[in-house]
Design a protein around this motif. Structure first.
Motif, mmCIF file in Angstrom:
data_model
loop_
_atom_site.group_PDB
_atom_site.id
_atom_site.type_symbol
_atom_site.label_atom_id
_atom_site.label_comp_id
_atom_site.label_asym_id
_atom_site.label_seq_id
_atom_site.Cartn_x
_atom_site.Cartn_y
_atom_site.Cartn_z
ATOM 1 N N GLY B 606 0.819 -1.216 0.000
ATOM 2 C CA GLY B 606 0.000 0.000 0.000
ATOM 3 C C GLY B 606 0.843 1.252 0.000
ATOM 4 O O GLY B 606 1.875 1.327 -0.674
ATOM 5 N N VAL B 607 0.387 2.238 0.781
ATOM 6 C CA VAL B 607 1.045 3.539 0.760
ATOM 7 C C VAL B 607 2.507 3.467 1.181
ATOM 8 O O VAL B 607 3.301 4.327 0.811
ATOM 9 C CB VAL B 607 0.334 4.554 1.678
ATOM 10 N N PHE B 608 2.876 2.462 1.950
ATOM 11 C CA PHE B 608 4.236 2.441 2.481
ATOM 12 C C PHE B 608 5.282 2.370 1.376
ATOM 13 O O PHE B 608 6.246 3.120 1.372
ATOM 14 C CB PHE B 608 4.412 1.286 3.475
ATOM 15 N N GLU B 610 4.456 2.612 -2.012
ATOM 16 C CA GLU B 610 4.134 3.451 -3.168
ATOM 17 C C GLU B 610 4.247 4.939 -2.880
ATOM 18 O O GLU B 610 4.679 5.711 -3.721
ATOM 19 C CB GLU B 610 2.722 3.125 -3.665
ATOM 20 N N VAL B 611 3.830 5.362 -1.700
ATOM 21 C CA VAL B 611 3.854 6.793 -1.395
ATOM 22 C C VAL B 611 5.077 7.170 -0.578
ATOM 23 O O VAL B 611 5.734 8.167 -0.832
ATOM 24 C CB VAL B 611 2.558 7.204 -0.653
ATOM 25 N N LEU B 612 5.398 6.354 0.416
ATOM 26 C CA LEU B 612 6.447 6.754 1.356
ATOM 27 C C LEU B 612 7.817 6.181 1.018
ATOM 28 O O LEU B 612 8.805 6.547 1.639
ATOM 29 C CB LEU B 612 6.044 6.322 2.771
ATOM 30 N N LYS B 635 9.811 2.241 8.725
ATOM 31 C CA LYS B 635 9.022 3.204 9.490
ATOM 32 C C LYS B 635 7.662 2.608 9.838
ATOM 33 O O LYS B 635 7.048 2.945 10.830
ATOM 34 C CB LYS B 635 8.818 4.487 8.692
ATOM 35 N N GLY B 636 7.170 1.732 8.975
ATOM 36 C CA GLY B 636 5.863 1.122 9.207
ATOM 37 C C GLY B 636 5.912 -0.069 10.157
ATOM 38 O O GLY B 636 4.901 -0.758 10.329
ATOM 39 N N PRO B 638 5.545 -0.520 13.296
ATOM 40 C CA PRO B 638 4.460 -0.709 14.274
ATOM 41 C C PRO B 638 3.284 -1.506 13.705
ATOM 42 O O PRO B 638 2.599 -2.215 14.436
ATOM 43 C CB PRO B 638 4.036 0.719 14.617
ATOM 44 N N LEU B 639 3.067 -1.402 12.403
ATOM 45 C CA LEU B 639 1.964 -2.134 11.788
ATOM 46 C C LEU B 639 2.196 -3.638 11.888
ATOM 47 O O LEU B 639 1.243 -4.418 12.033
ATOM 48 C CB LEU B 639 1.865 -1.726 10.318
ATOM 49 N N ALA B 643 -0.055 -2.603 15.550
ATOM 50 C CA ALA B 643 -0.623 -1.277 15.781
ATOM 51 C C ALA B 643 -2.135 -1.339 15.604
ATOM 52 O O ALA B 643 -2.671 -2.285 15.032
ATOM 53 C CB ALA B 643 -0.026 -0.277 14.791
ATOM 54 N N ARG B 644 -2.827 -0.346 16.070
ATOM 55 C CA ARG B 644 -4.270 -0.180 15.865
ATOM 56 C C ARG B 644 -5.069 -1.396 16.355
ATOM 57 O O ARG B 644 -6.038 -1.805 15.720
ATOM 58 C CB ARG B 644 -4.558 0.076 14.379
#
Lengths: 698, 698
Positions: B606-608, B610-612, B635-636, B638-639, B643-644
Motif C-alpha cells: 500500500g502507501v508504504f 508506493e507513497v512513502l 518506518k511502518g 508498528p503495523l 498497531a491499531r
C-alpha cells in the motif's frame, strides 16, 4: 504585560550604572562588572553601593541607591536573594531606569523565594522599572562597554561590537554563545541573558532587536515561554522589519523536556507547538549552538539568496559529488550550466567537469587561472542564486594563496552581489583574507551547503506575508455550551466556521429515520447520537449503506444494541446522513495548548496519523497560504496529490477548510478543550466532514 | 582478481624506492617525493630514473629501472601516460615489487588511453607486481617516511605516525583528509589514494588494514566499486578482526550520482545498495568528511561503549537538556541516577539537578569539587556506558583550568575504563591536557553526543555475527527457464526456497476450475494465468470470493474478458486458490544489481512502498538475524508489531522467509533479472505469498 516593543535603552545602552552589593574583590560577582568596565573604559559614571565602604575599587561608594542623587540608567544587584525585593523598591523610588539582578534563589527554588520574585514583578509593573532576572547573567553591549554581567569571558578575550543581538534564557548557555561569537569574530550589538524573567523576557529582547536600527540579526536560545502572545508579536515585528531570527529551542525529547521542566521556572509547552510557531512566524530553528552561531554569522555578513539554485565549483570531483548530495538533501537545485558556459570551462581545461558541479580539478592549484575561468563561467552564465567553492586545504598553502591573491578579489569586484561560500581548511589569517573580500568561509563542505540552504530558508521566511494576512473573521458565533455535545450539535456549531458537512438529519424514532432516509438520494449512514459515547461502532451504534426501506429497522437495531451495551447512557436518537463519497480521509484536530492556546493539527487518516505520526501543527488563526504550507509538510502529501492513479484532491478547499477551522478555534478558544474532525474527506472538488467532536471547556 | 588479503608491504612499507621521471625541480611531480623523503629522512635508498641526467637532487640517477641492479620495493612513475605501460613492463622485468602511477590520462579520458590502462592491469595480474593508480595521489606511511605521493601537504606540516589507515579513491579528497587528520592530531598508519584502480583497489586497502597489526581503525572515502565481492570480503575481514571501518560514500543524490558517473571510470551502483552493504557488513557510514574524521579519531583513542546508556554531567541546565535531546534523537538512553547517587549530588549542592542530566551549575566553575562530586556520582552509581561532560568555555580560562587541574586526572585514575567526552571551547594546549588524560574533547555538545552514539553503533556492528552465519544452503534447485513464466510456474519455482504459498490449482477448463474450488474449503480466488499479463485485475482477469457453484461460470467469464482485451496473448488457464487470510500485506522483491548481484528489498504494501518509499535492502544471501534488523528499519514497523489493536504478525516467520528468499536469489542469481512477491501476507502465525513474478534473465 507591557506592550511591545518596550524601550530597553536603559538596559542595552545605559549611560550610568550603579552596582548594589559592589565589592572591592575584583573576582567576586559584585566586583567583576566594576573591574570589567574600568578595564574596557566605560565612559559613564559607575556608582558602587555598599552599606559601609566609602570607596570601592577606587570609586566613591554610596550606602544606598537613593543617596546617589544622580540619574541612574542601570542598577546591578548582587546581594543575597532575601534583600533583593526591597532594593528593587528602593531603585524604583530613586528613579533608576533598569535593574539587572544577578542573585539567584527565587522562583527556581520555590516557596517564600517565589513570592520575593512576585514582589519584584509587581514593582516593575507598577513603576515602569525594567527588571532583568533575577538569576541571570545580565547584559553586555560592546559599543560603549556597558557591562552588566559577571560572565568570565573577559578573562580570556573581548567581544567586538557589531550587529548581532543575542538573547538567551540560560546564563551558562549565554556565556558559551558569547564566547562562540567572539571566536567566530561575530560583532555583537547587545547580549542579554534573561534568567527567571520576572519582567523583561525573550519577547522584549526580540522586539528590541526588531526595532533597533543597529541590530541586523537576532539569535535566541530558549527553554520555554511564559507569554506566547508576546513572543508571537515580537516574531512578527522581526519579520516585518526583515530581520532574521535564528533560534535554538531545547526540550524536543521526553527526557530533555523533563530536564527542562526541572531547570526552568516557566511552563515549557509542547515542543511540537514551538516548532509550529517557528515555522509560522519565519524563525530559523537551529538544532545545535554551533548551527545557531554559524547561521547567524552568515546572515550577519551575507545577502540572502533570491532562490534555491546552487552553483558548485571545486578542485575535486569527489567534493562536487558531496556538495550535490548535500544540496539534494536540503532541497537546493543544482542547475546544469548553459552550453556556452560549459564550453568556456572545457576550453580552459578539456578534462574539467563543466555541467555543475564544475570541477576544475587539482590542476587549478597550479594553474590558478582555471579557478577564475570556472568561477566566471558559473557567475556569468550559471543563473545561480549562490555558489559554493571547494578549495580543500588551500588556505594552509602560502604558495597557492599567493597564486590566488588577485583572483578572488577580482571576482568579488566583478560580481559584487554574488553569494559565495568557500569551503577550505585554512589559517586564521587566510580565512580573514577571503572574508575581507565578502566570501563566507566554512571549513566543512557539507556545513557550507547547509548554511547556504539556511540563508535561502531565511529569505523565504522573510518574504512570506504574515500568516494572518487576509484572514476572514467569523461573524457572530454561537456559544459552545458546557457538558457533552453529540455529533449533530458539534456539527451544527462547526458549520458556523464554514466547515462542510453532509446533509444531516436527526431521527428520534424509527419513522423519522425512514423519512430522513427517503429525503436522501441513495443509501444512508446511520449513527447513534450521544455526547457520551466515543466509540460508536464497537457497540453496534453505526450502520452503513442503509436503504430507505431498511432505515426503520436499522433505527431499532441501533437503539437496541447501544441500549444493551450502555443501559444508563442517555441517547439523543440516530443521525441519518448520505453515505460518504470516496476521497482521501484526513484528520483535522484542535487542542487548546496551555501555553499557545488553540493549535490546529492536520494529518492523513489511517496509518499516517496512527502509525507514522505524520502530522503538522499551526497556532490558530492562520490563512490559506499558511495552511497550504502546512499541508505540504506531510510525508503523505503524494496521496493528496493523486498518488496510485487517483484523482488529486482539492488542495485549495482543504487549505480553506483548515484556515476556517483555525479562525473558528481562535474565536472560540475560551470555550473548548479540543475539537476533532475525523475524518474530513478531501475530494477532487471540495470535501466533507464525516464526524465531529467538540469537548467543551471545563 | 587476486585473493584477499594481498600483501601490500611493498606499497605501505617499501624499503627502497625508485622514481621514474625523477626531476631536479623540487616542486615538480617527479621532484617532490625525492625532496619530501630527503627532508623527512627516509632511511632506504632512493633511485632516480632519468633518460639523460646522471644525478638528480644530489642522488645518482639511472637511465632505466633495469639498470639499478638492486632490490626495489616501490617505483613511482610520473612520466606522461603514453609511455607508462612500457615502463610498468620494465618494472616487472626488473623485479620491482610495486608501482605507484601519478600520471593521469587513462581510463578517465577513454579511447586508446583506456587500453593503456588495460595493459597495465594485465601486467600486474601476470607478474604479481602491485600497481597503485594510475591517476592517483599515491601513498604515505609516516613511520619510516616512505612518501609515494606528490601531495603538497608537507609544504605546511607533517602528519604523525599512528594507527589510522586511510584510503580514498579521490586524490583531492585524499589530500584533504590527510590534512584534516593532521589538524586533529590523528596518527596515520598508512594513507593510500587509489585513483583509477587498475590493480590495487579499495578492497585491497581495507583488507590490508584488517590484517595489519599496526592498524586500529580504517577510514575510507568511496565513489564506486568495481569488484563488490572483494569489497564485501574485505569488510568481513575488518569485522572479524574487530576493526572499525568508517566510510564516506558519495553519490546518494541524483545530481550527485550523475556527477560521480562523469567523474569516475567505475560503475557506481545504486547508492541504496551501498547503504545496504554498509549496514550488513558493519560499516559506519559518515555523511561528511568532518564526521568521518571525527568518528575515526574517536574510535582511534577511545574504548567502545558496551551499551546505549549515556550519563550527562554539565555546568548548565540548558546544556543538559540539549544533550538529552540529542541522545533521544540518536537512540541513546539517559537512565535516571539511583537515589543514593542523586542524594550525593544534592548533598554537595542542594539546587543541582541530580536525576541525569546532572547539572552542577556554573557554581562548579568556582567550587570545583562540585564537578568531581557530580562526576563521581555518575561514574560510581550511574551504571552508564559513557558520559558526556559539558564544560562550556572552561578551556579558555586559565583560572578554571588551574582549579580543575587535579580533578580530571584523578577521575581518570579512579575510573580508568570510563568513556568520557568533554564538550568545551578551549585552547589547543588545554585540549591536549584533557586528551592526555584519556578524555575525548569535542567542541560542540551535539557533536559530542553524536560521536558517542557513533562509537556505540560501531561496537554493536563489531559484535554482531556475520550476516551469513548459520545460513541454510538450498538443495538442488530447478533451473529457471528463459522466456516468460506464469504465476503458477513462478510459485512452483519459489516454493523450492521454502516460501509458503496457498494450495494452488491450475484449471484449464471450467470443470477443472469447479473441481479445484470444491477441493478448497470456503470461497476461492481465481486469476488468469499468463506469463505475458502484468495487470490482471484491469482486464477482468481476477474474481474473488467465488463459491464452488460459481467457479465454472467464473472461469468462463475470466477467459472471455481477458480474451476480449488481449485476443493475441496465449493464456495458460486460471489459477484457483483459497481466499487470502487477513494479515499485513508486505512486498518482497529481488533485483539483480549490476554491481552487487541479487539485492533483496522489503517493504509494507500500500502507501508504504508506493507513497512513502519505506523500503529496506540487503545484498543476498543473509541470515534471519540480518532479516530481523532489516524489518526493524521500516518506518511502518508498528503495523507489523500490532498497531491499531491488531494482533502482531509472526516476525520470526517473516525474517525466515526473507532469509530463504535471499538464499534462493543468491543461488539462482545468474538466471533471473527480478523476483517480486507481492503481496506476502504476514500473519499472526506464519505467512503466505499471494502472488509471485519471476523475470528470467535475458
Amino acid at each position: 504585560m507591557s506592550k511591545l516593543p518596550r524601550d530597553l535603552t536603559a538596559l542595552v545602552d545605559p549611560k550610568s550604572i550603579a552596582v548594589i552589593g559592589a565589592s572591592n574583590e575584583p573576582y567576586k560577582f559584585g566586583g567583576r562588572p566594576i573591574r570589567y568596565m574600568r578595564e574596557a573604559k566605560f565612559a559613564g559614571p559607575i556608582y558602587p553601593i555598599h552599606p559601609r565602604d566609602k570607596e570601592i575599587q577606587g570609586l566613591k561608594a554610596y550606602a544606598d541607591i537613593r543617596d546617589v542623587g544622580q540619574p541612574i540608567d542601570m542598577a546591578i544587584i548582587t546581594i543575597p536573594a532575601p534583600g533583593v525585593a526591597d532594593v528593587v523598591d528602593a531603585c524604583a523610588e530613586a528613579g533608576v531606569k533598569s535593574c539587572v539582578i544577578f542573585s539567584s534563589g527565587f522562583s527556581e527554588v520555590g516557596g517564600e523565594a517565589h513570592e520575593w520574585q512576585e514582589r519584584i514583578s509587581a514593582t516593575a509593573a507598577r513603576s515602569g522599572l525594567l527588571v532583568l532576572g533575577p538569576n541571570c547573567l545580565g547584559t553586555l553591549t560592546p559599543k560603549g562597554w556597558a557591562i552588566g554581567t559577571f560572565s568570565t569571558i573577559f578573562d580570556h578575550g573581548w567581544p567586538v561590537p557589531g550587529n548581532l543581538t543575542i538573547m538567551t534564557q540560560s546564563g551558562a548557555v549565554g556565556g558559551h554563545v558569547l564566547v562562540a561569537a567572539r571566536e567566530r569574530g561575530l560583532g555583537i550589538r547587545t547580549w542579554v541573558a534573561t534568567g527567571n524573567e520576572s519582567d523583561v523576557d525573550v519577547a522584549d529582547c526580540i522586539a528590541f532587536g526588531a526595532t533597533d536600527p543597529e541590530t541586523k540579526v537576532i539569535a535566541a536560545y530558549m527553554e520555554g515561554c511564559k507569554h506566547p502572545e508576546r513572543l508571537i508579536a515580537a516574531l512578527k515585528m522581526a519579520r516585518d522589519a526583515g530581520k532574521p531570527v535564528i533560534c535554538m529551542k531545547v526540550g524536543s525529547s521526553e527526557v530533555g523536556a523533563a530536564a527542562a521542566a526541572t531547570h526552568t521556572a516557566s511552563l515549557a509547552g509542547a515542543d511540537a507547538v514551538f516548532d509550529a510557531v517557528f515555522r509560522q512566524y519565519g524563525v530559523y530553528r537551529a538544532h545545535s549552538l554551533d548551527e545557531m552561531m554559524n547561521v547567524a554569522g552568515a546572515a550577519l555578513v551575507s545577502p540572502l539568496p533570491k532562490g534555491r539554485r546552487l552553483g558548485i565549483v571545486t578542485v575535486s570531483g569527489g567534493a562536487g559529488v558531496m556538495a550535490a548530495d548535500a544540496a539534494a538533501n536540503l532541497g537546493l537545485e543544482v542547475p546544469e550550466l548553459p552550453a556556452v558556459a560549459q564550453k568556456a570551462v572545457k576550453d580552459a581545461l578539456p578534462y574539467a567537469a563543466a555541467r555543475n558541479p564544475v570541477d576544475v580539478t587539482a590542476t587549478a592549484t597550479n594553474e590558478f587561472h582555471l579557478l577564475q575561468q570556472g568561477l566566471e563561467a558559473m557567475l556569468s552564465h550559471g543563473n545561480v542564486d549562490m555558489t559554493v567553492i571547494f578549495l580543500s586545504t588551500v588556505g594552509f598553502s602560502p604558495r597557492i594563496m599567493e597564486g590566488l591573491s588577485e583572483i578572488f578579489p577580482a571576482i568579488r569586484k566583478k560580481y559584487p552581489d554574488a553569494i559565495m561560500a568557500v569551503s577550505m581548511m585554512c589559517t586564521p589569517e587566510n580565512r580573514r583574507k577571503f572574508e575581507d573580500n565578502g566570501y563566507l568561509v566554512i571549513e566543512d563542505l557539507n556545513d557550507a551547503v547547509e548554511i547556504l540552504a539556511a540563508l535561502t530558508q531565511i529569505r523565504e521566511s522573510l518574504e512570506r506575508p504574515d500568516s494572518s494576512d487576509g484572514l476572514e473573521l467569523p461573524g457572530v458565533l454561537s456559544h459552545i455550551p458546557a457538558g457533552s455535545l453529540n455529533e449533530a450539535e458539534a456539527a451544527g456549531l462547526l458549520a458556523e466556521s464554514g466547515l462542510q458537512f453532509p446533509a444531516i438529519h436527526v431521527a428520534t424514532n424509527a419513522s423519522e429515520a425512514e423519512a430522513a432516509a427517503r429525503r436522501i438520494d441513495g443509501p444512508v449512514a446511520m449513527k447513534v447520537l450521544s455526547g457520551a459515547i466515543q466509540h460508536k461502532s464497537d457497540i453496534g451504534g453505526v450502520r452503513l449503506n442503509v436503504t430507505a426501506d431498511m432505515a426503520a429497522e436499522a433505527y431499532a437495531g441501533i437503539m437496541n444494541s447501544v441500549g444493551n451495551h450502555e443501559p444508563n447512557t442517555p441517547l439523543d436518537g440516530v443521525l441519518v446522513a448520505p453515505m460518504a463519497p470516496k476521497g482521501v480521509e484526513t484528520i483535522i484536530g484542535v487542542q487548546n495548548d496551555p501555553v499557545f492556546g488553540p493549535v490546529v493539527m492536520f494529518g492523513l487518516g489511517g496509518v499516517f496519523v496512527e502509525v507514522l505520526k505524520d502530522v503538522t501543527f499551526r497556532v490558530a488563526p492562520f490563512n490559506e497560504a499558511e495552511a497550504h504550507r502546512m499541508i505540504r509538510e506531510l510525508k503523505g502529501l503524494p496521496l493528496l496529490q493523486g498518488a496510485r492513479g487517483a484523482e488529486p484532491v482539492d488542495l485549495d478547499d482543504l487549505a480553506r477548510t483548515l484556515s476556517k477551522v483555525s479562525v473558528y478555534a481562535a474565536a472560540q478558544g475560551d470555550q473548548f478543550t479540543s475539537i476533532d474532525i475525523n475524518p474530513y474527506v478531501a475530494l477532487p472538488k471540495g470535501g466533507v466532514a464525516l464526524d465531529a467532536v467538540i469537548v467543551p471547556k471545563g
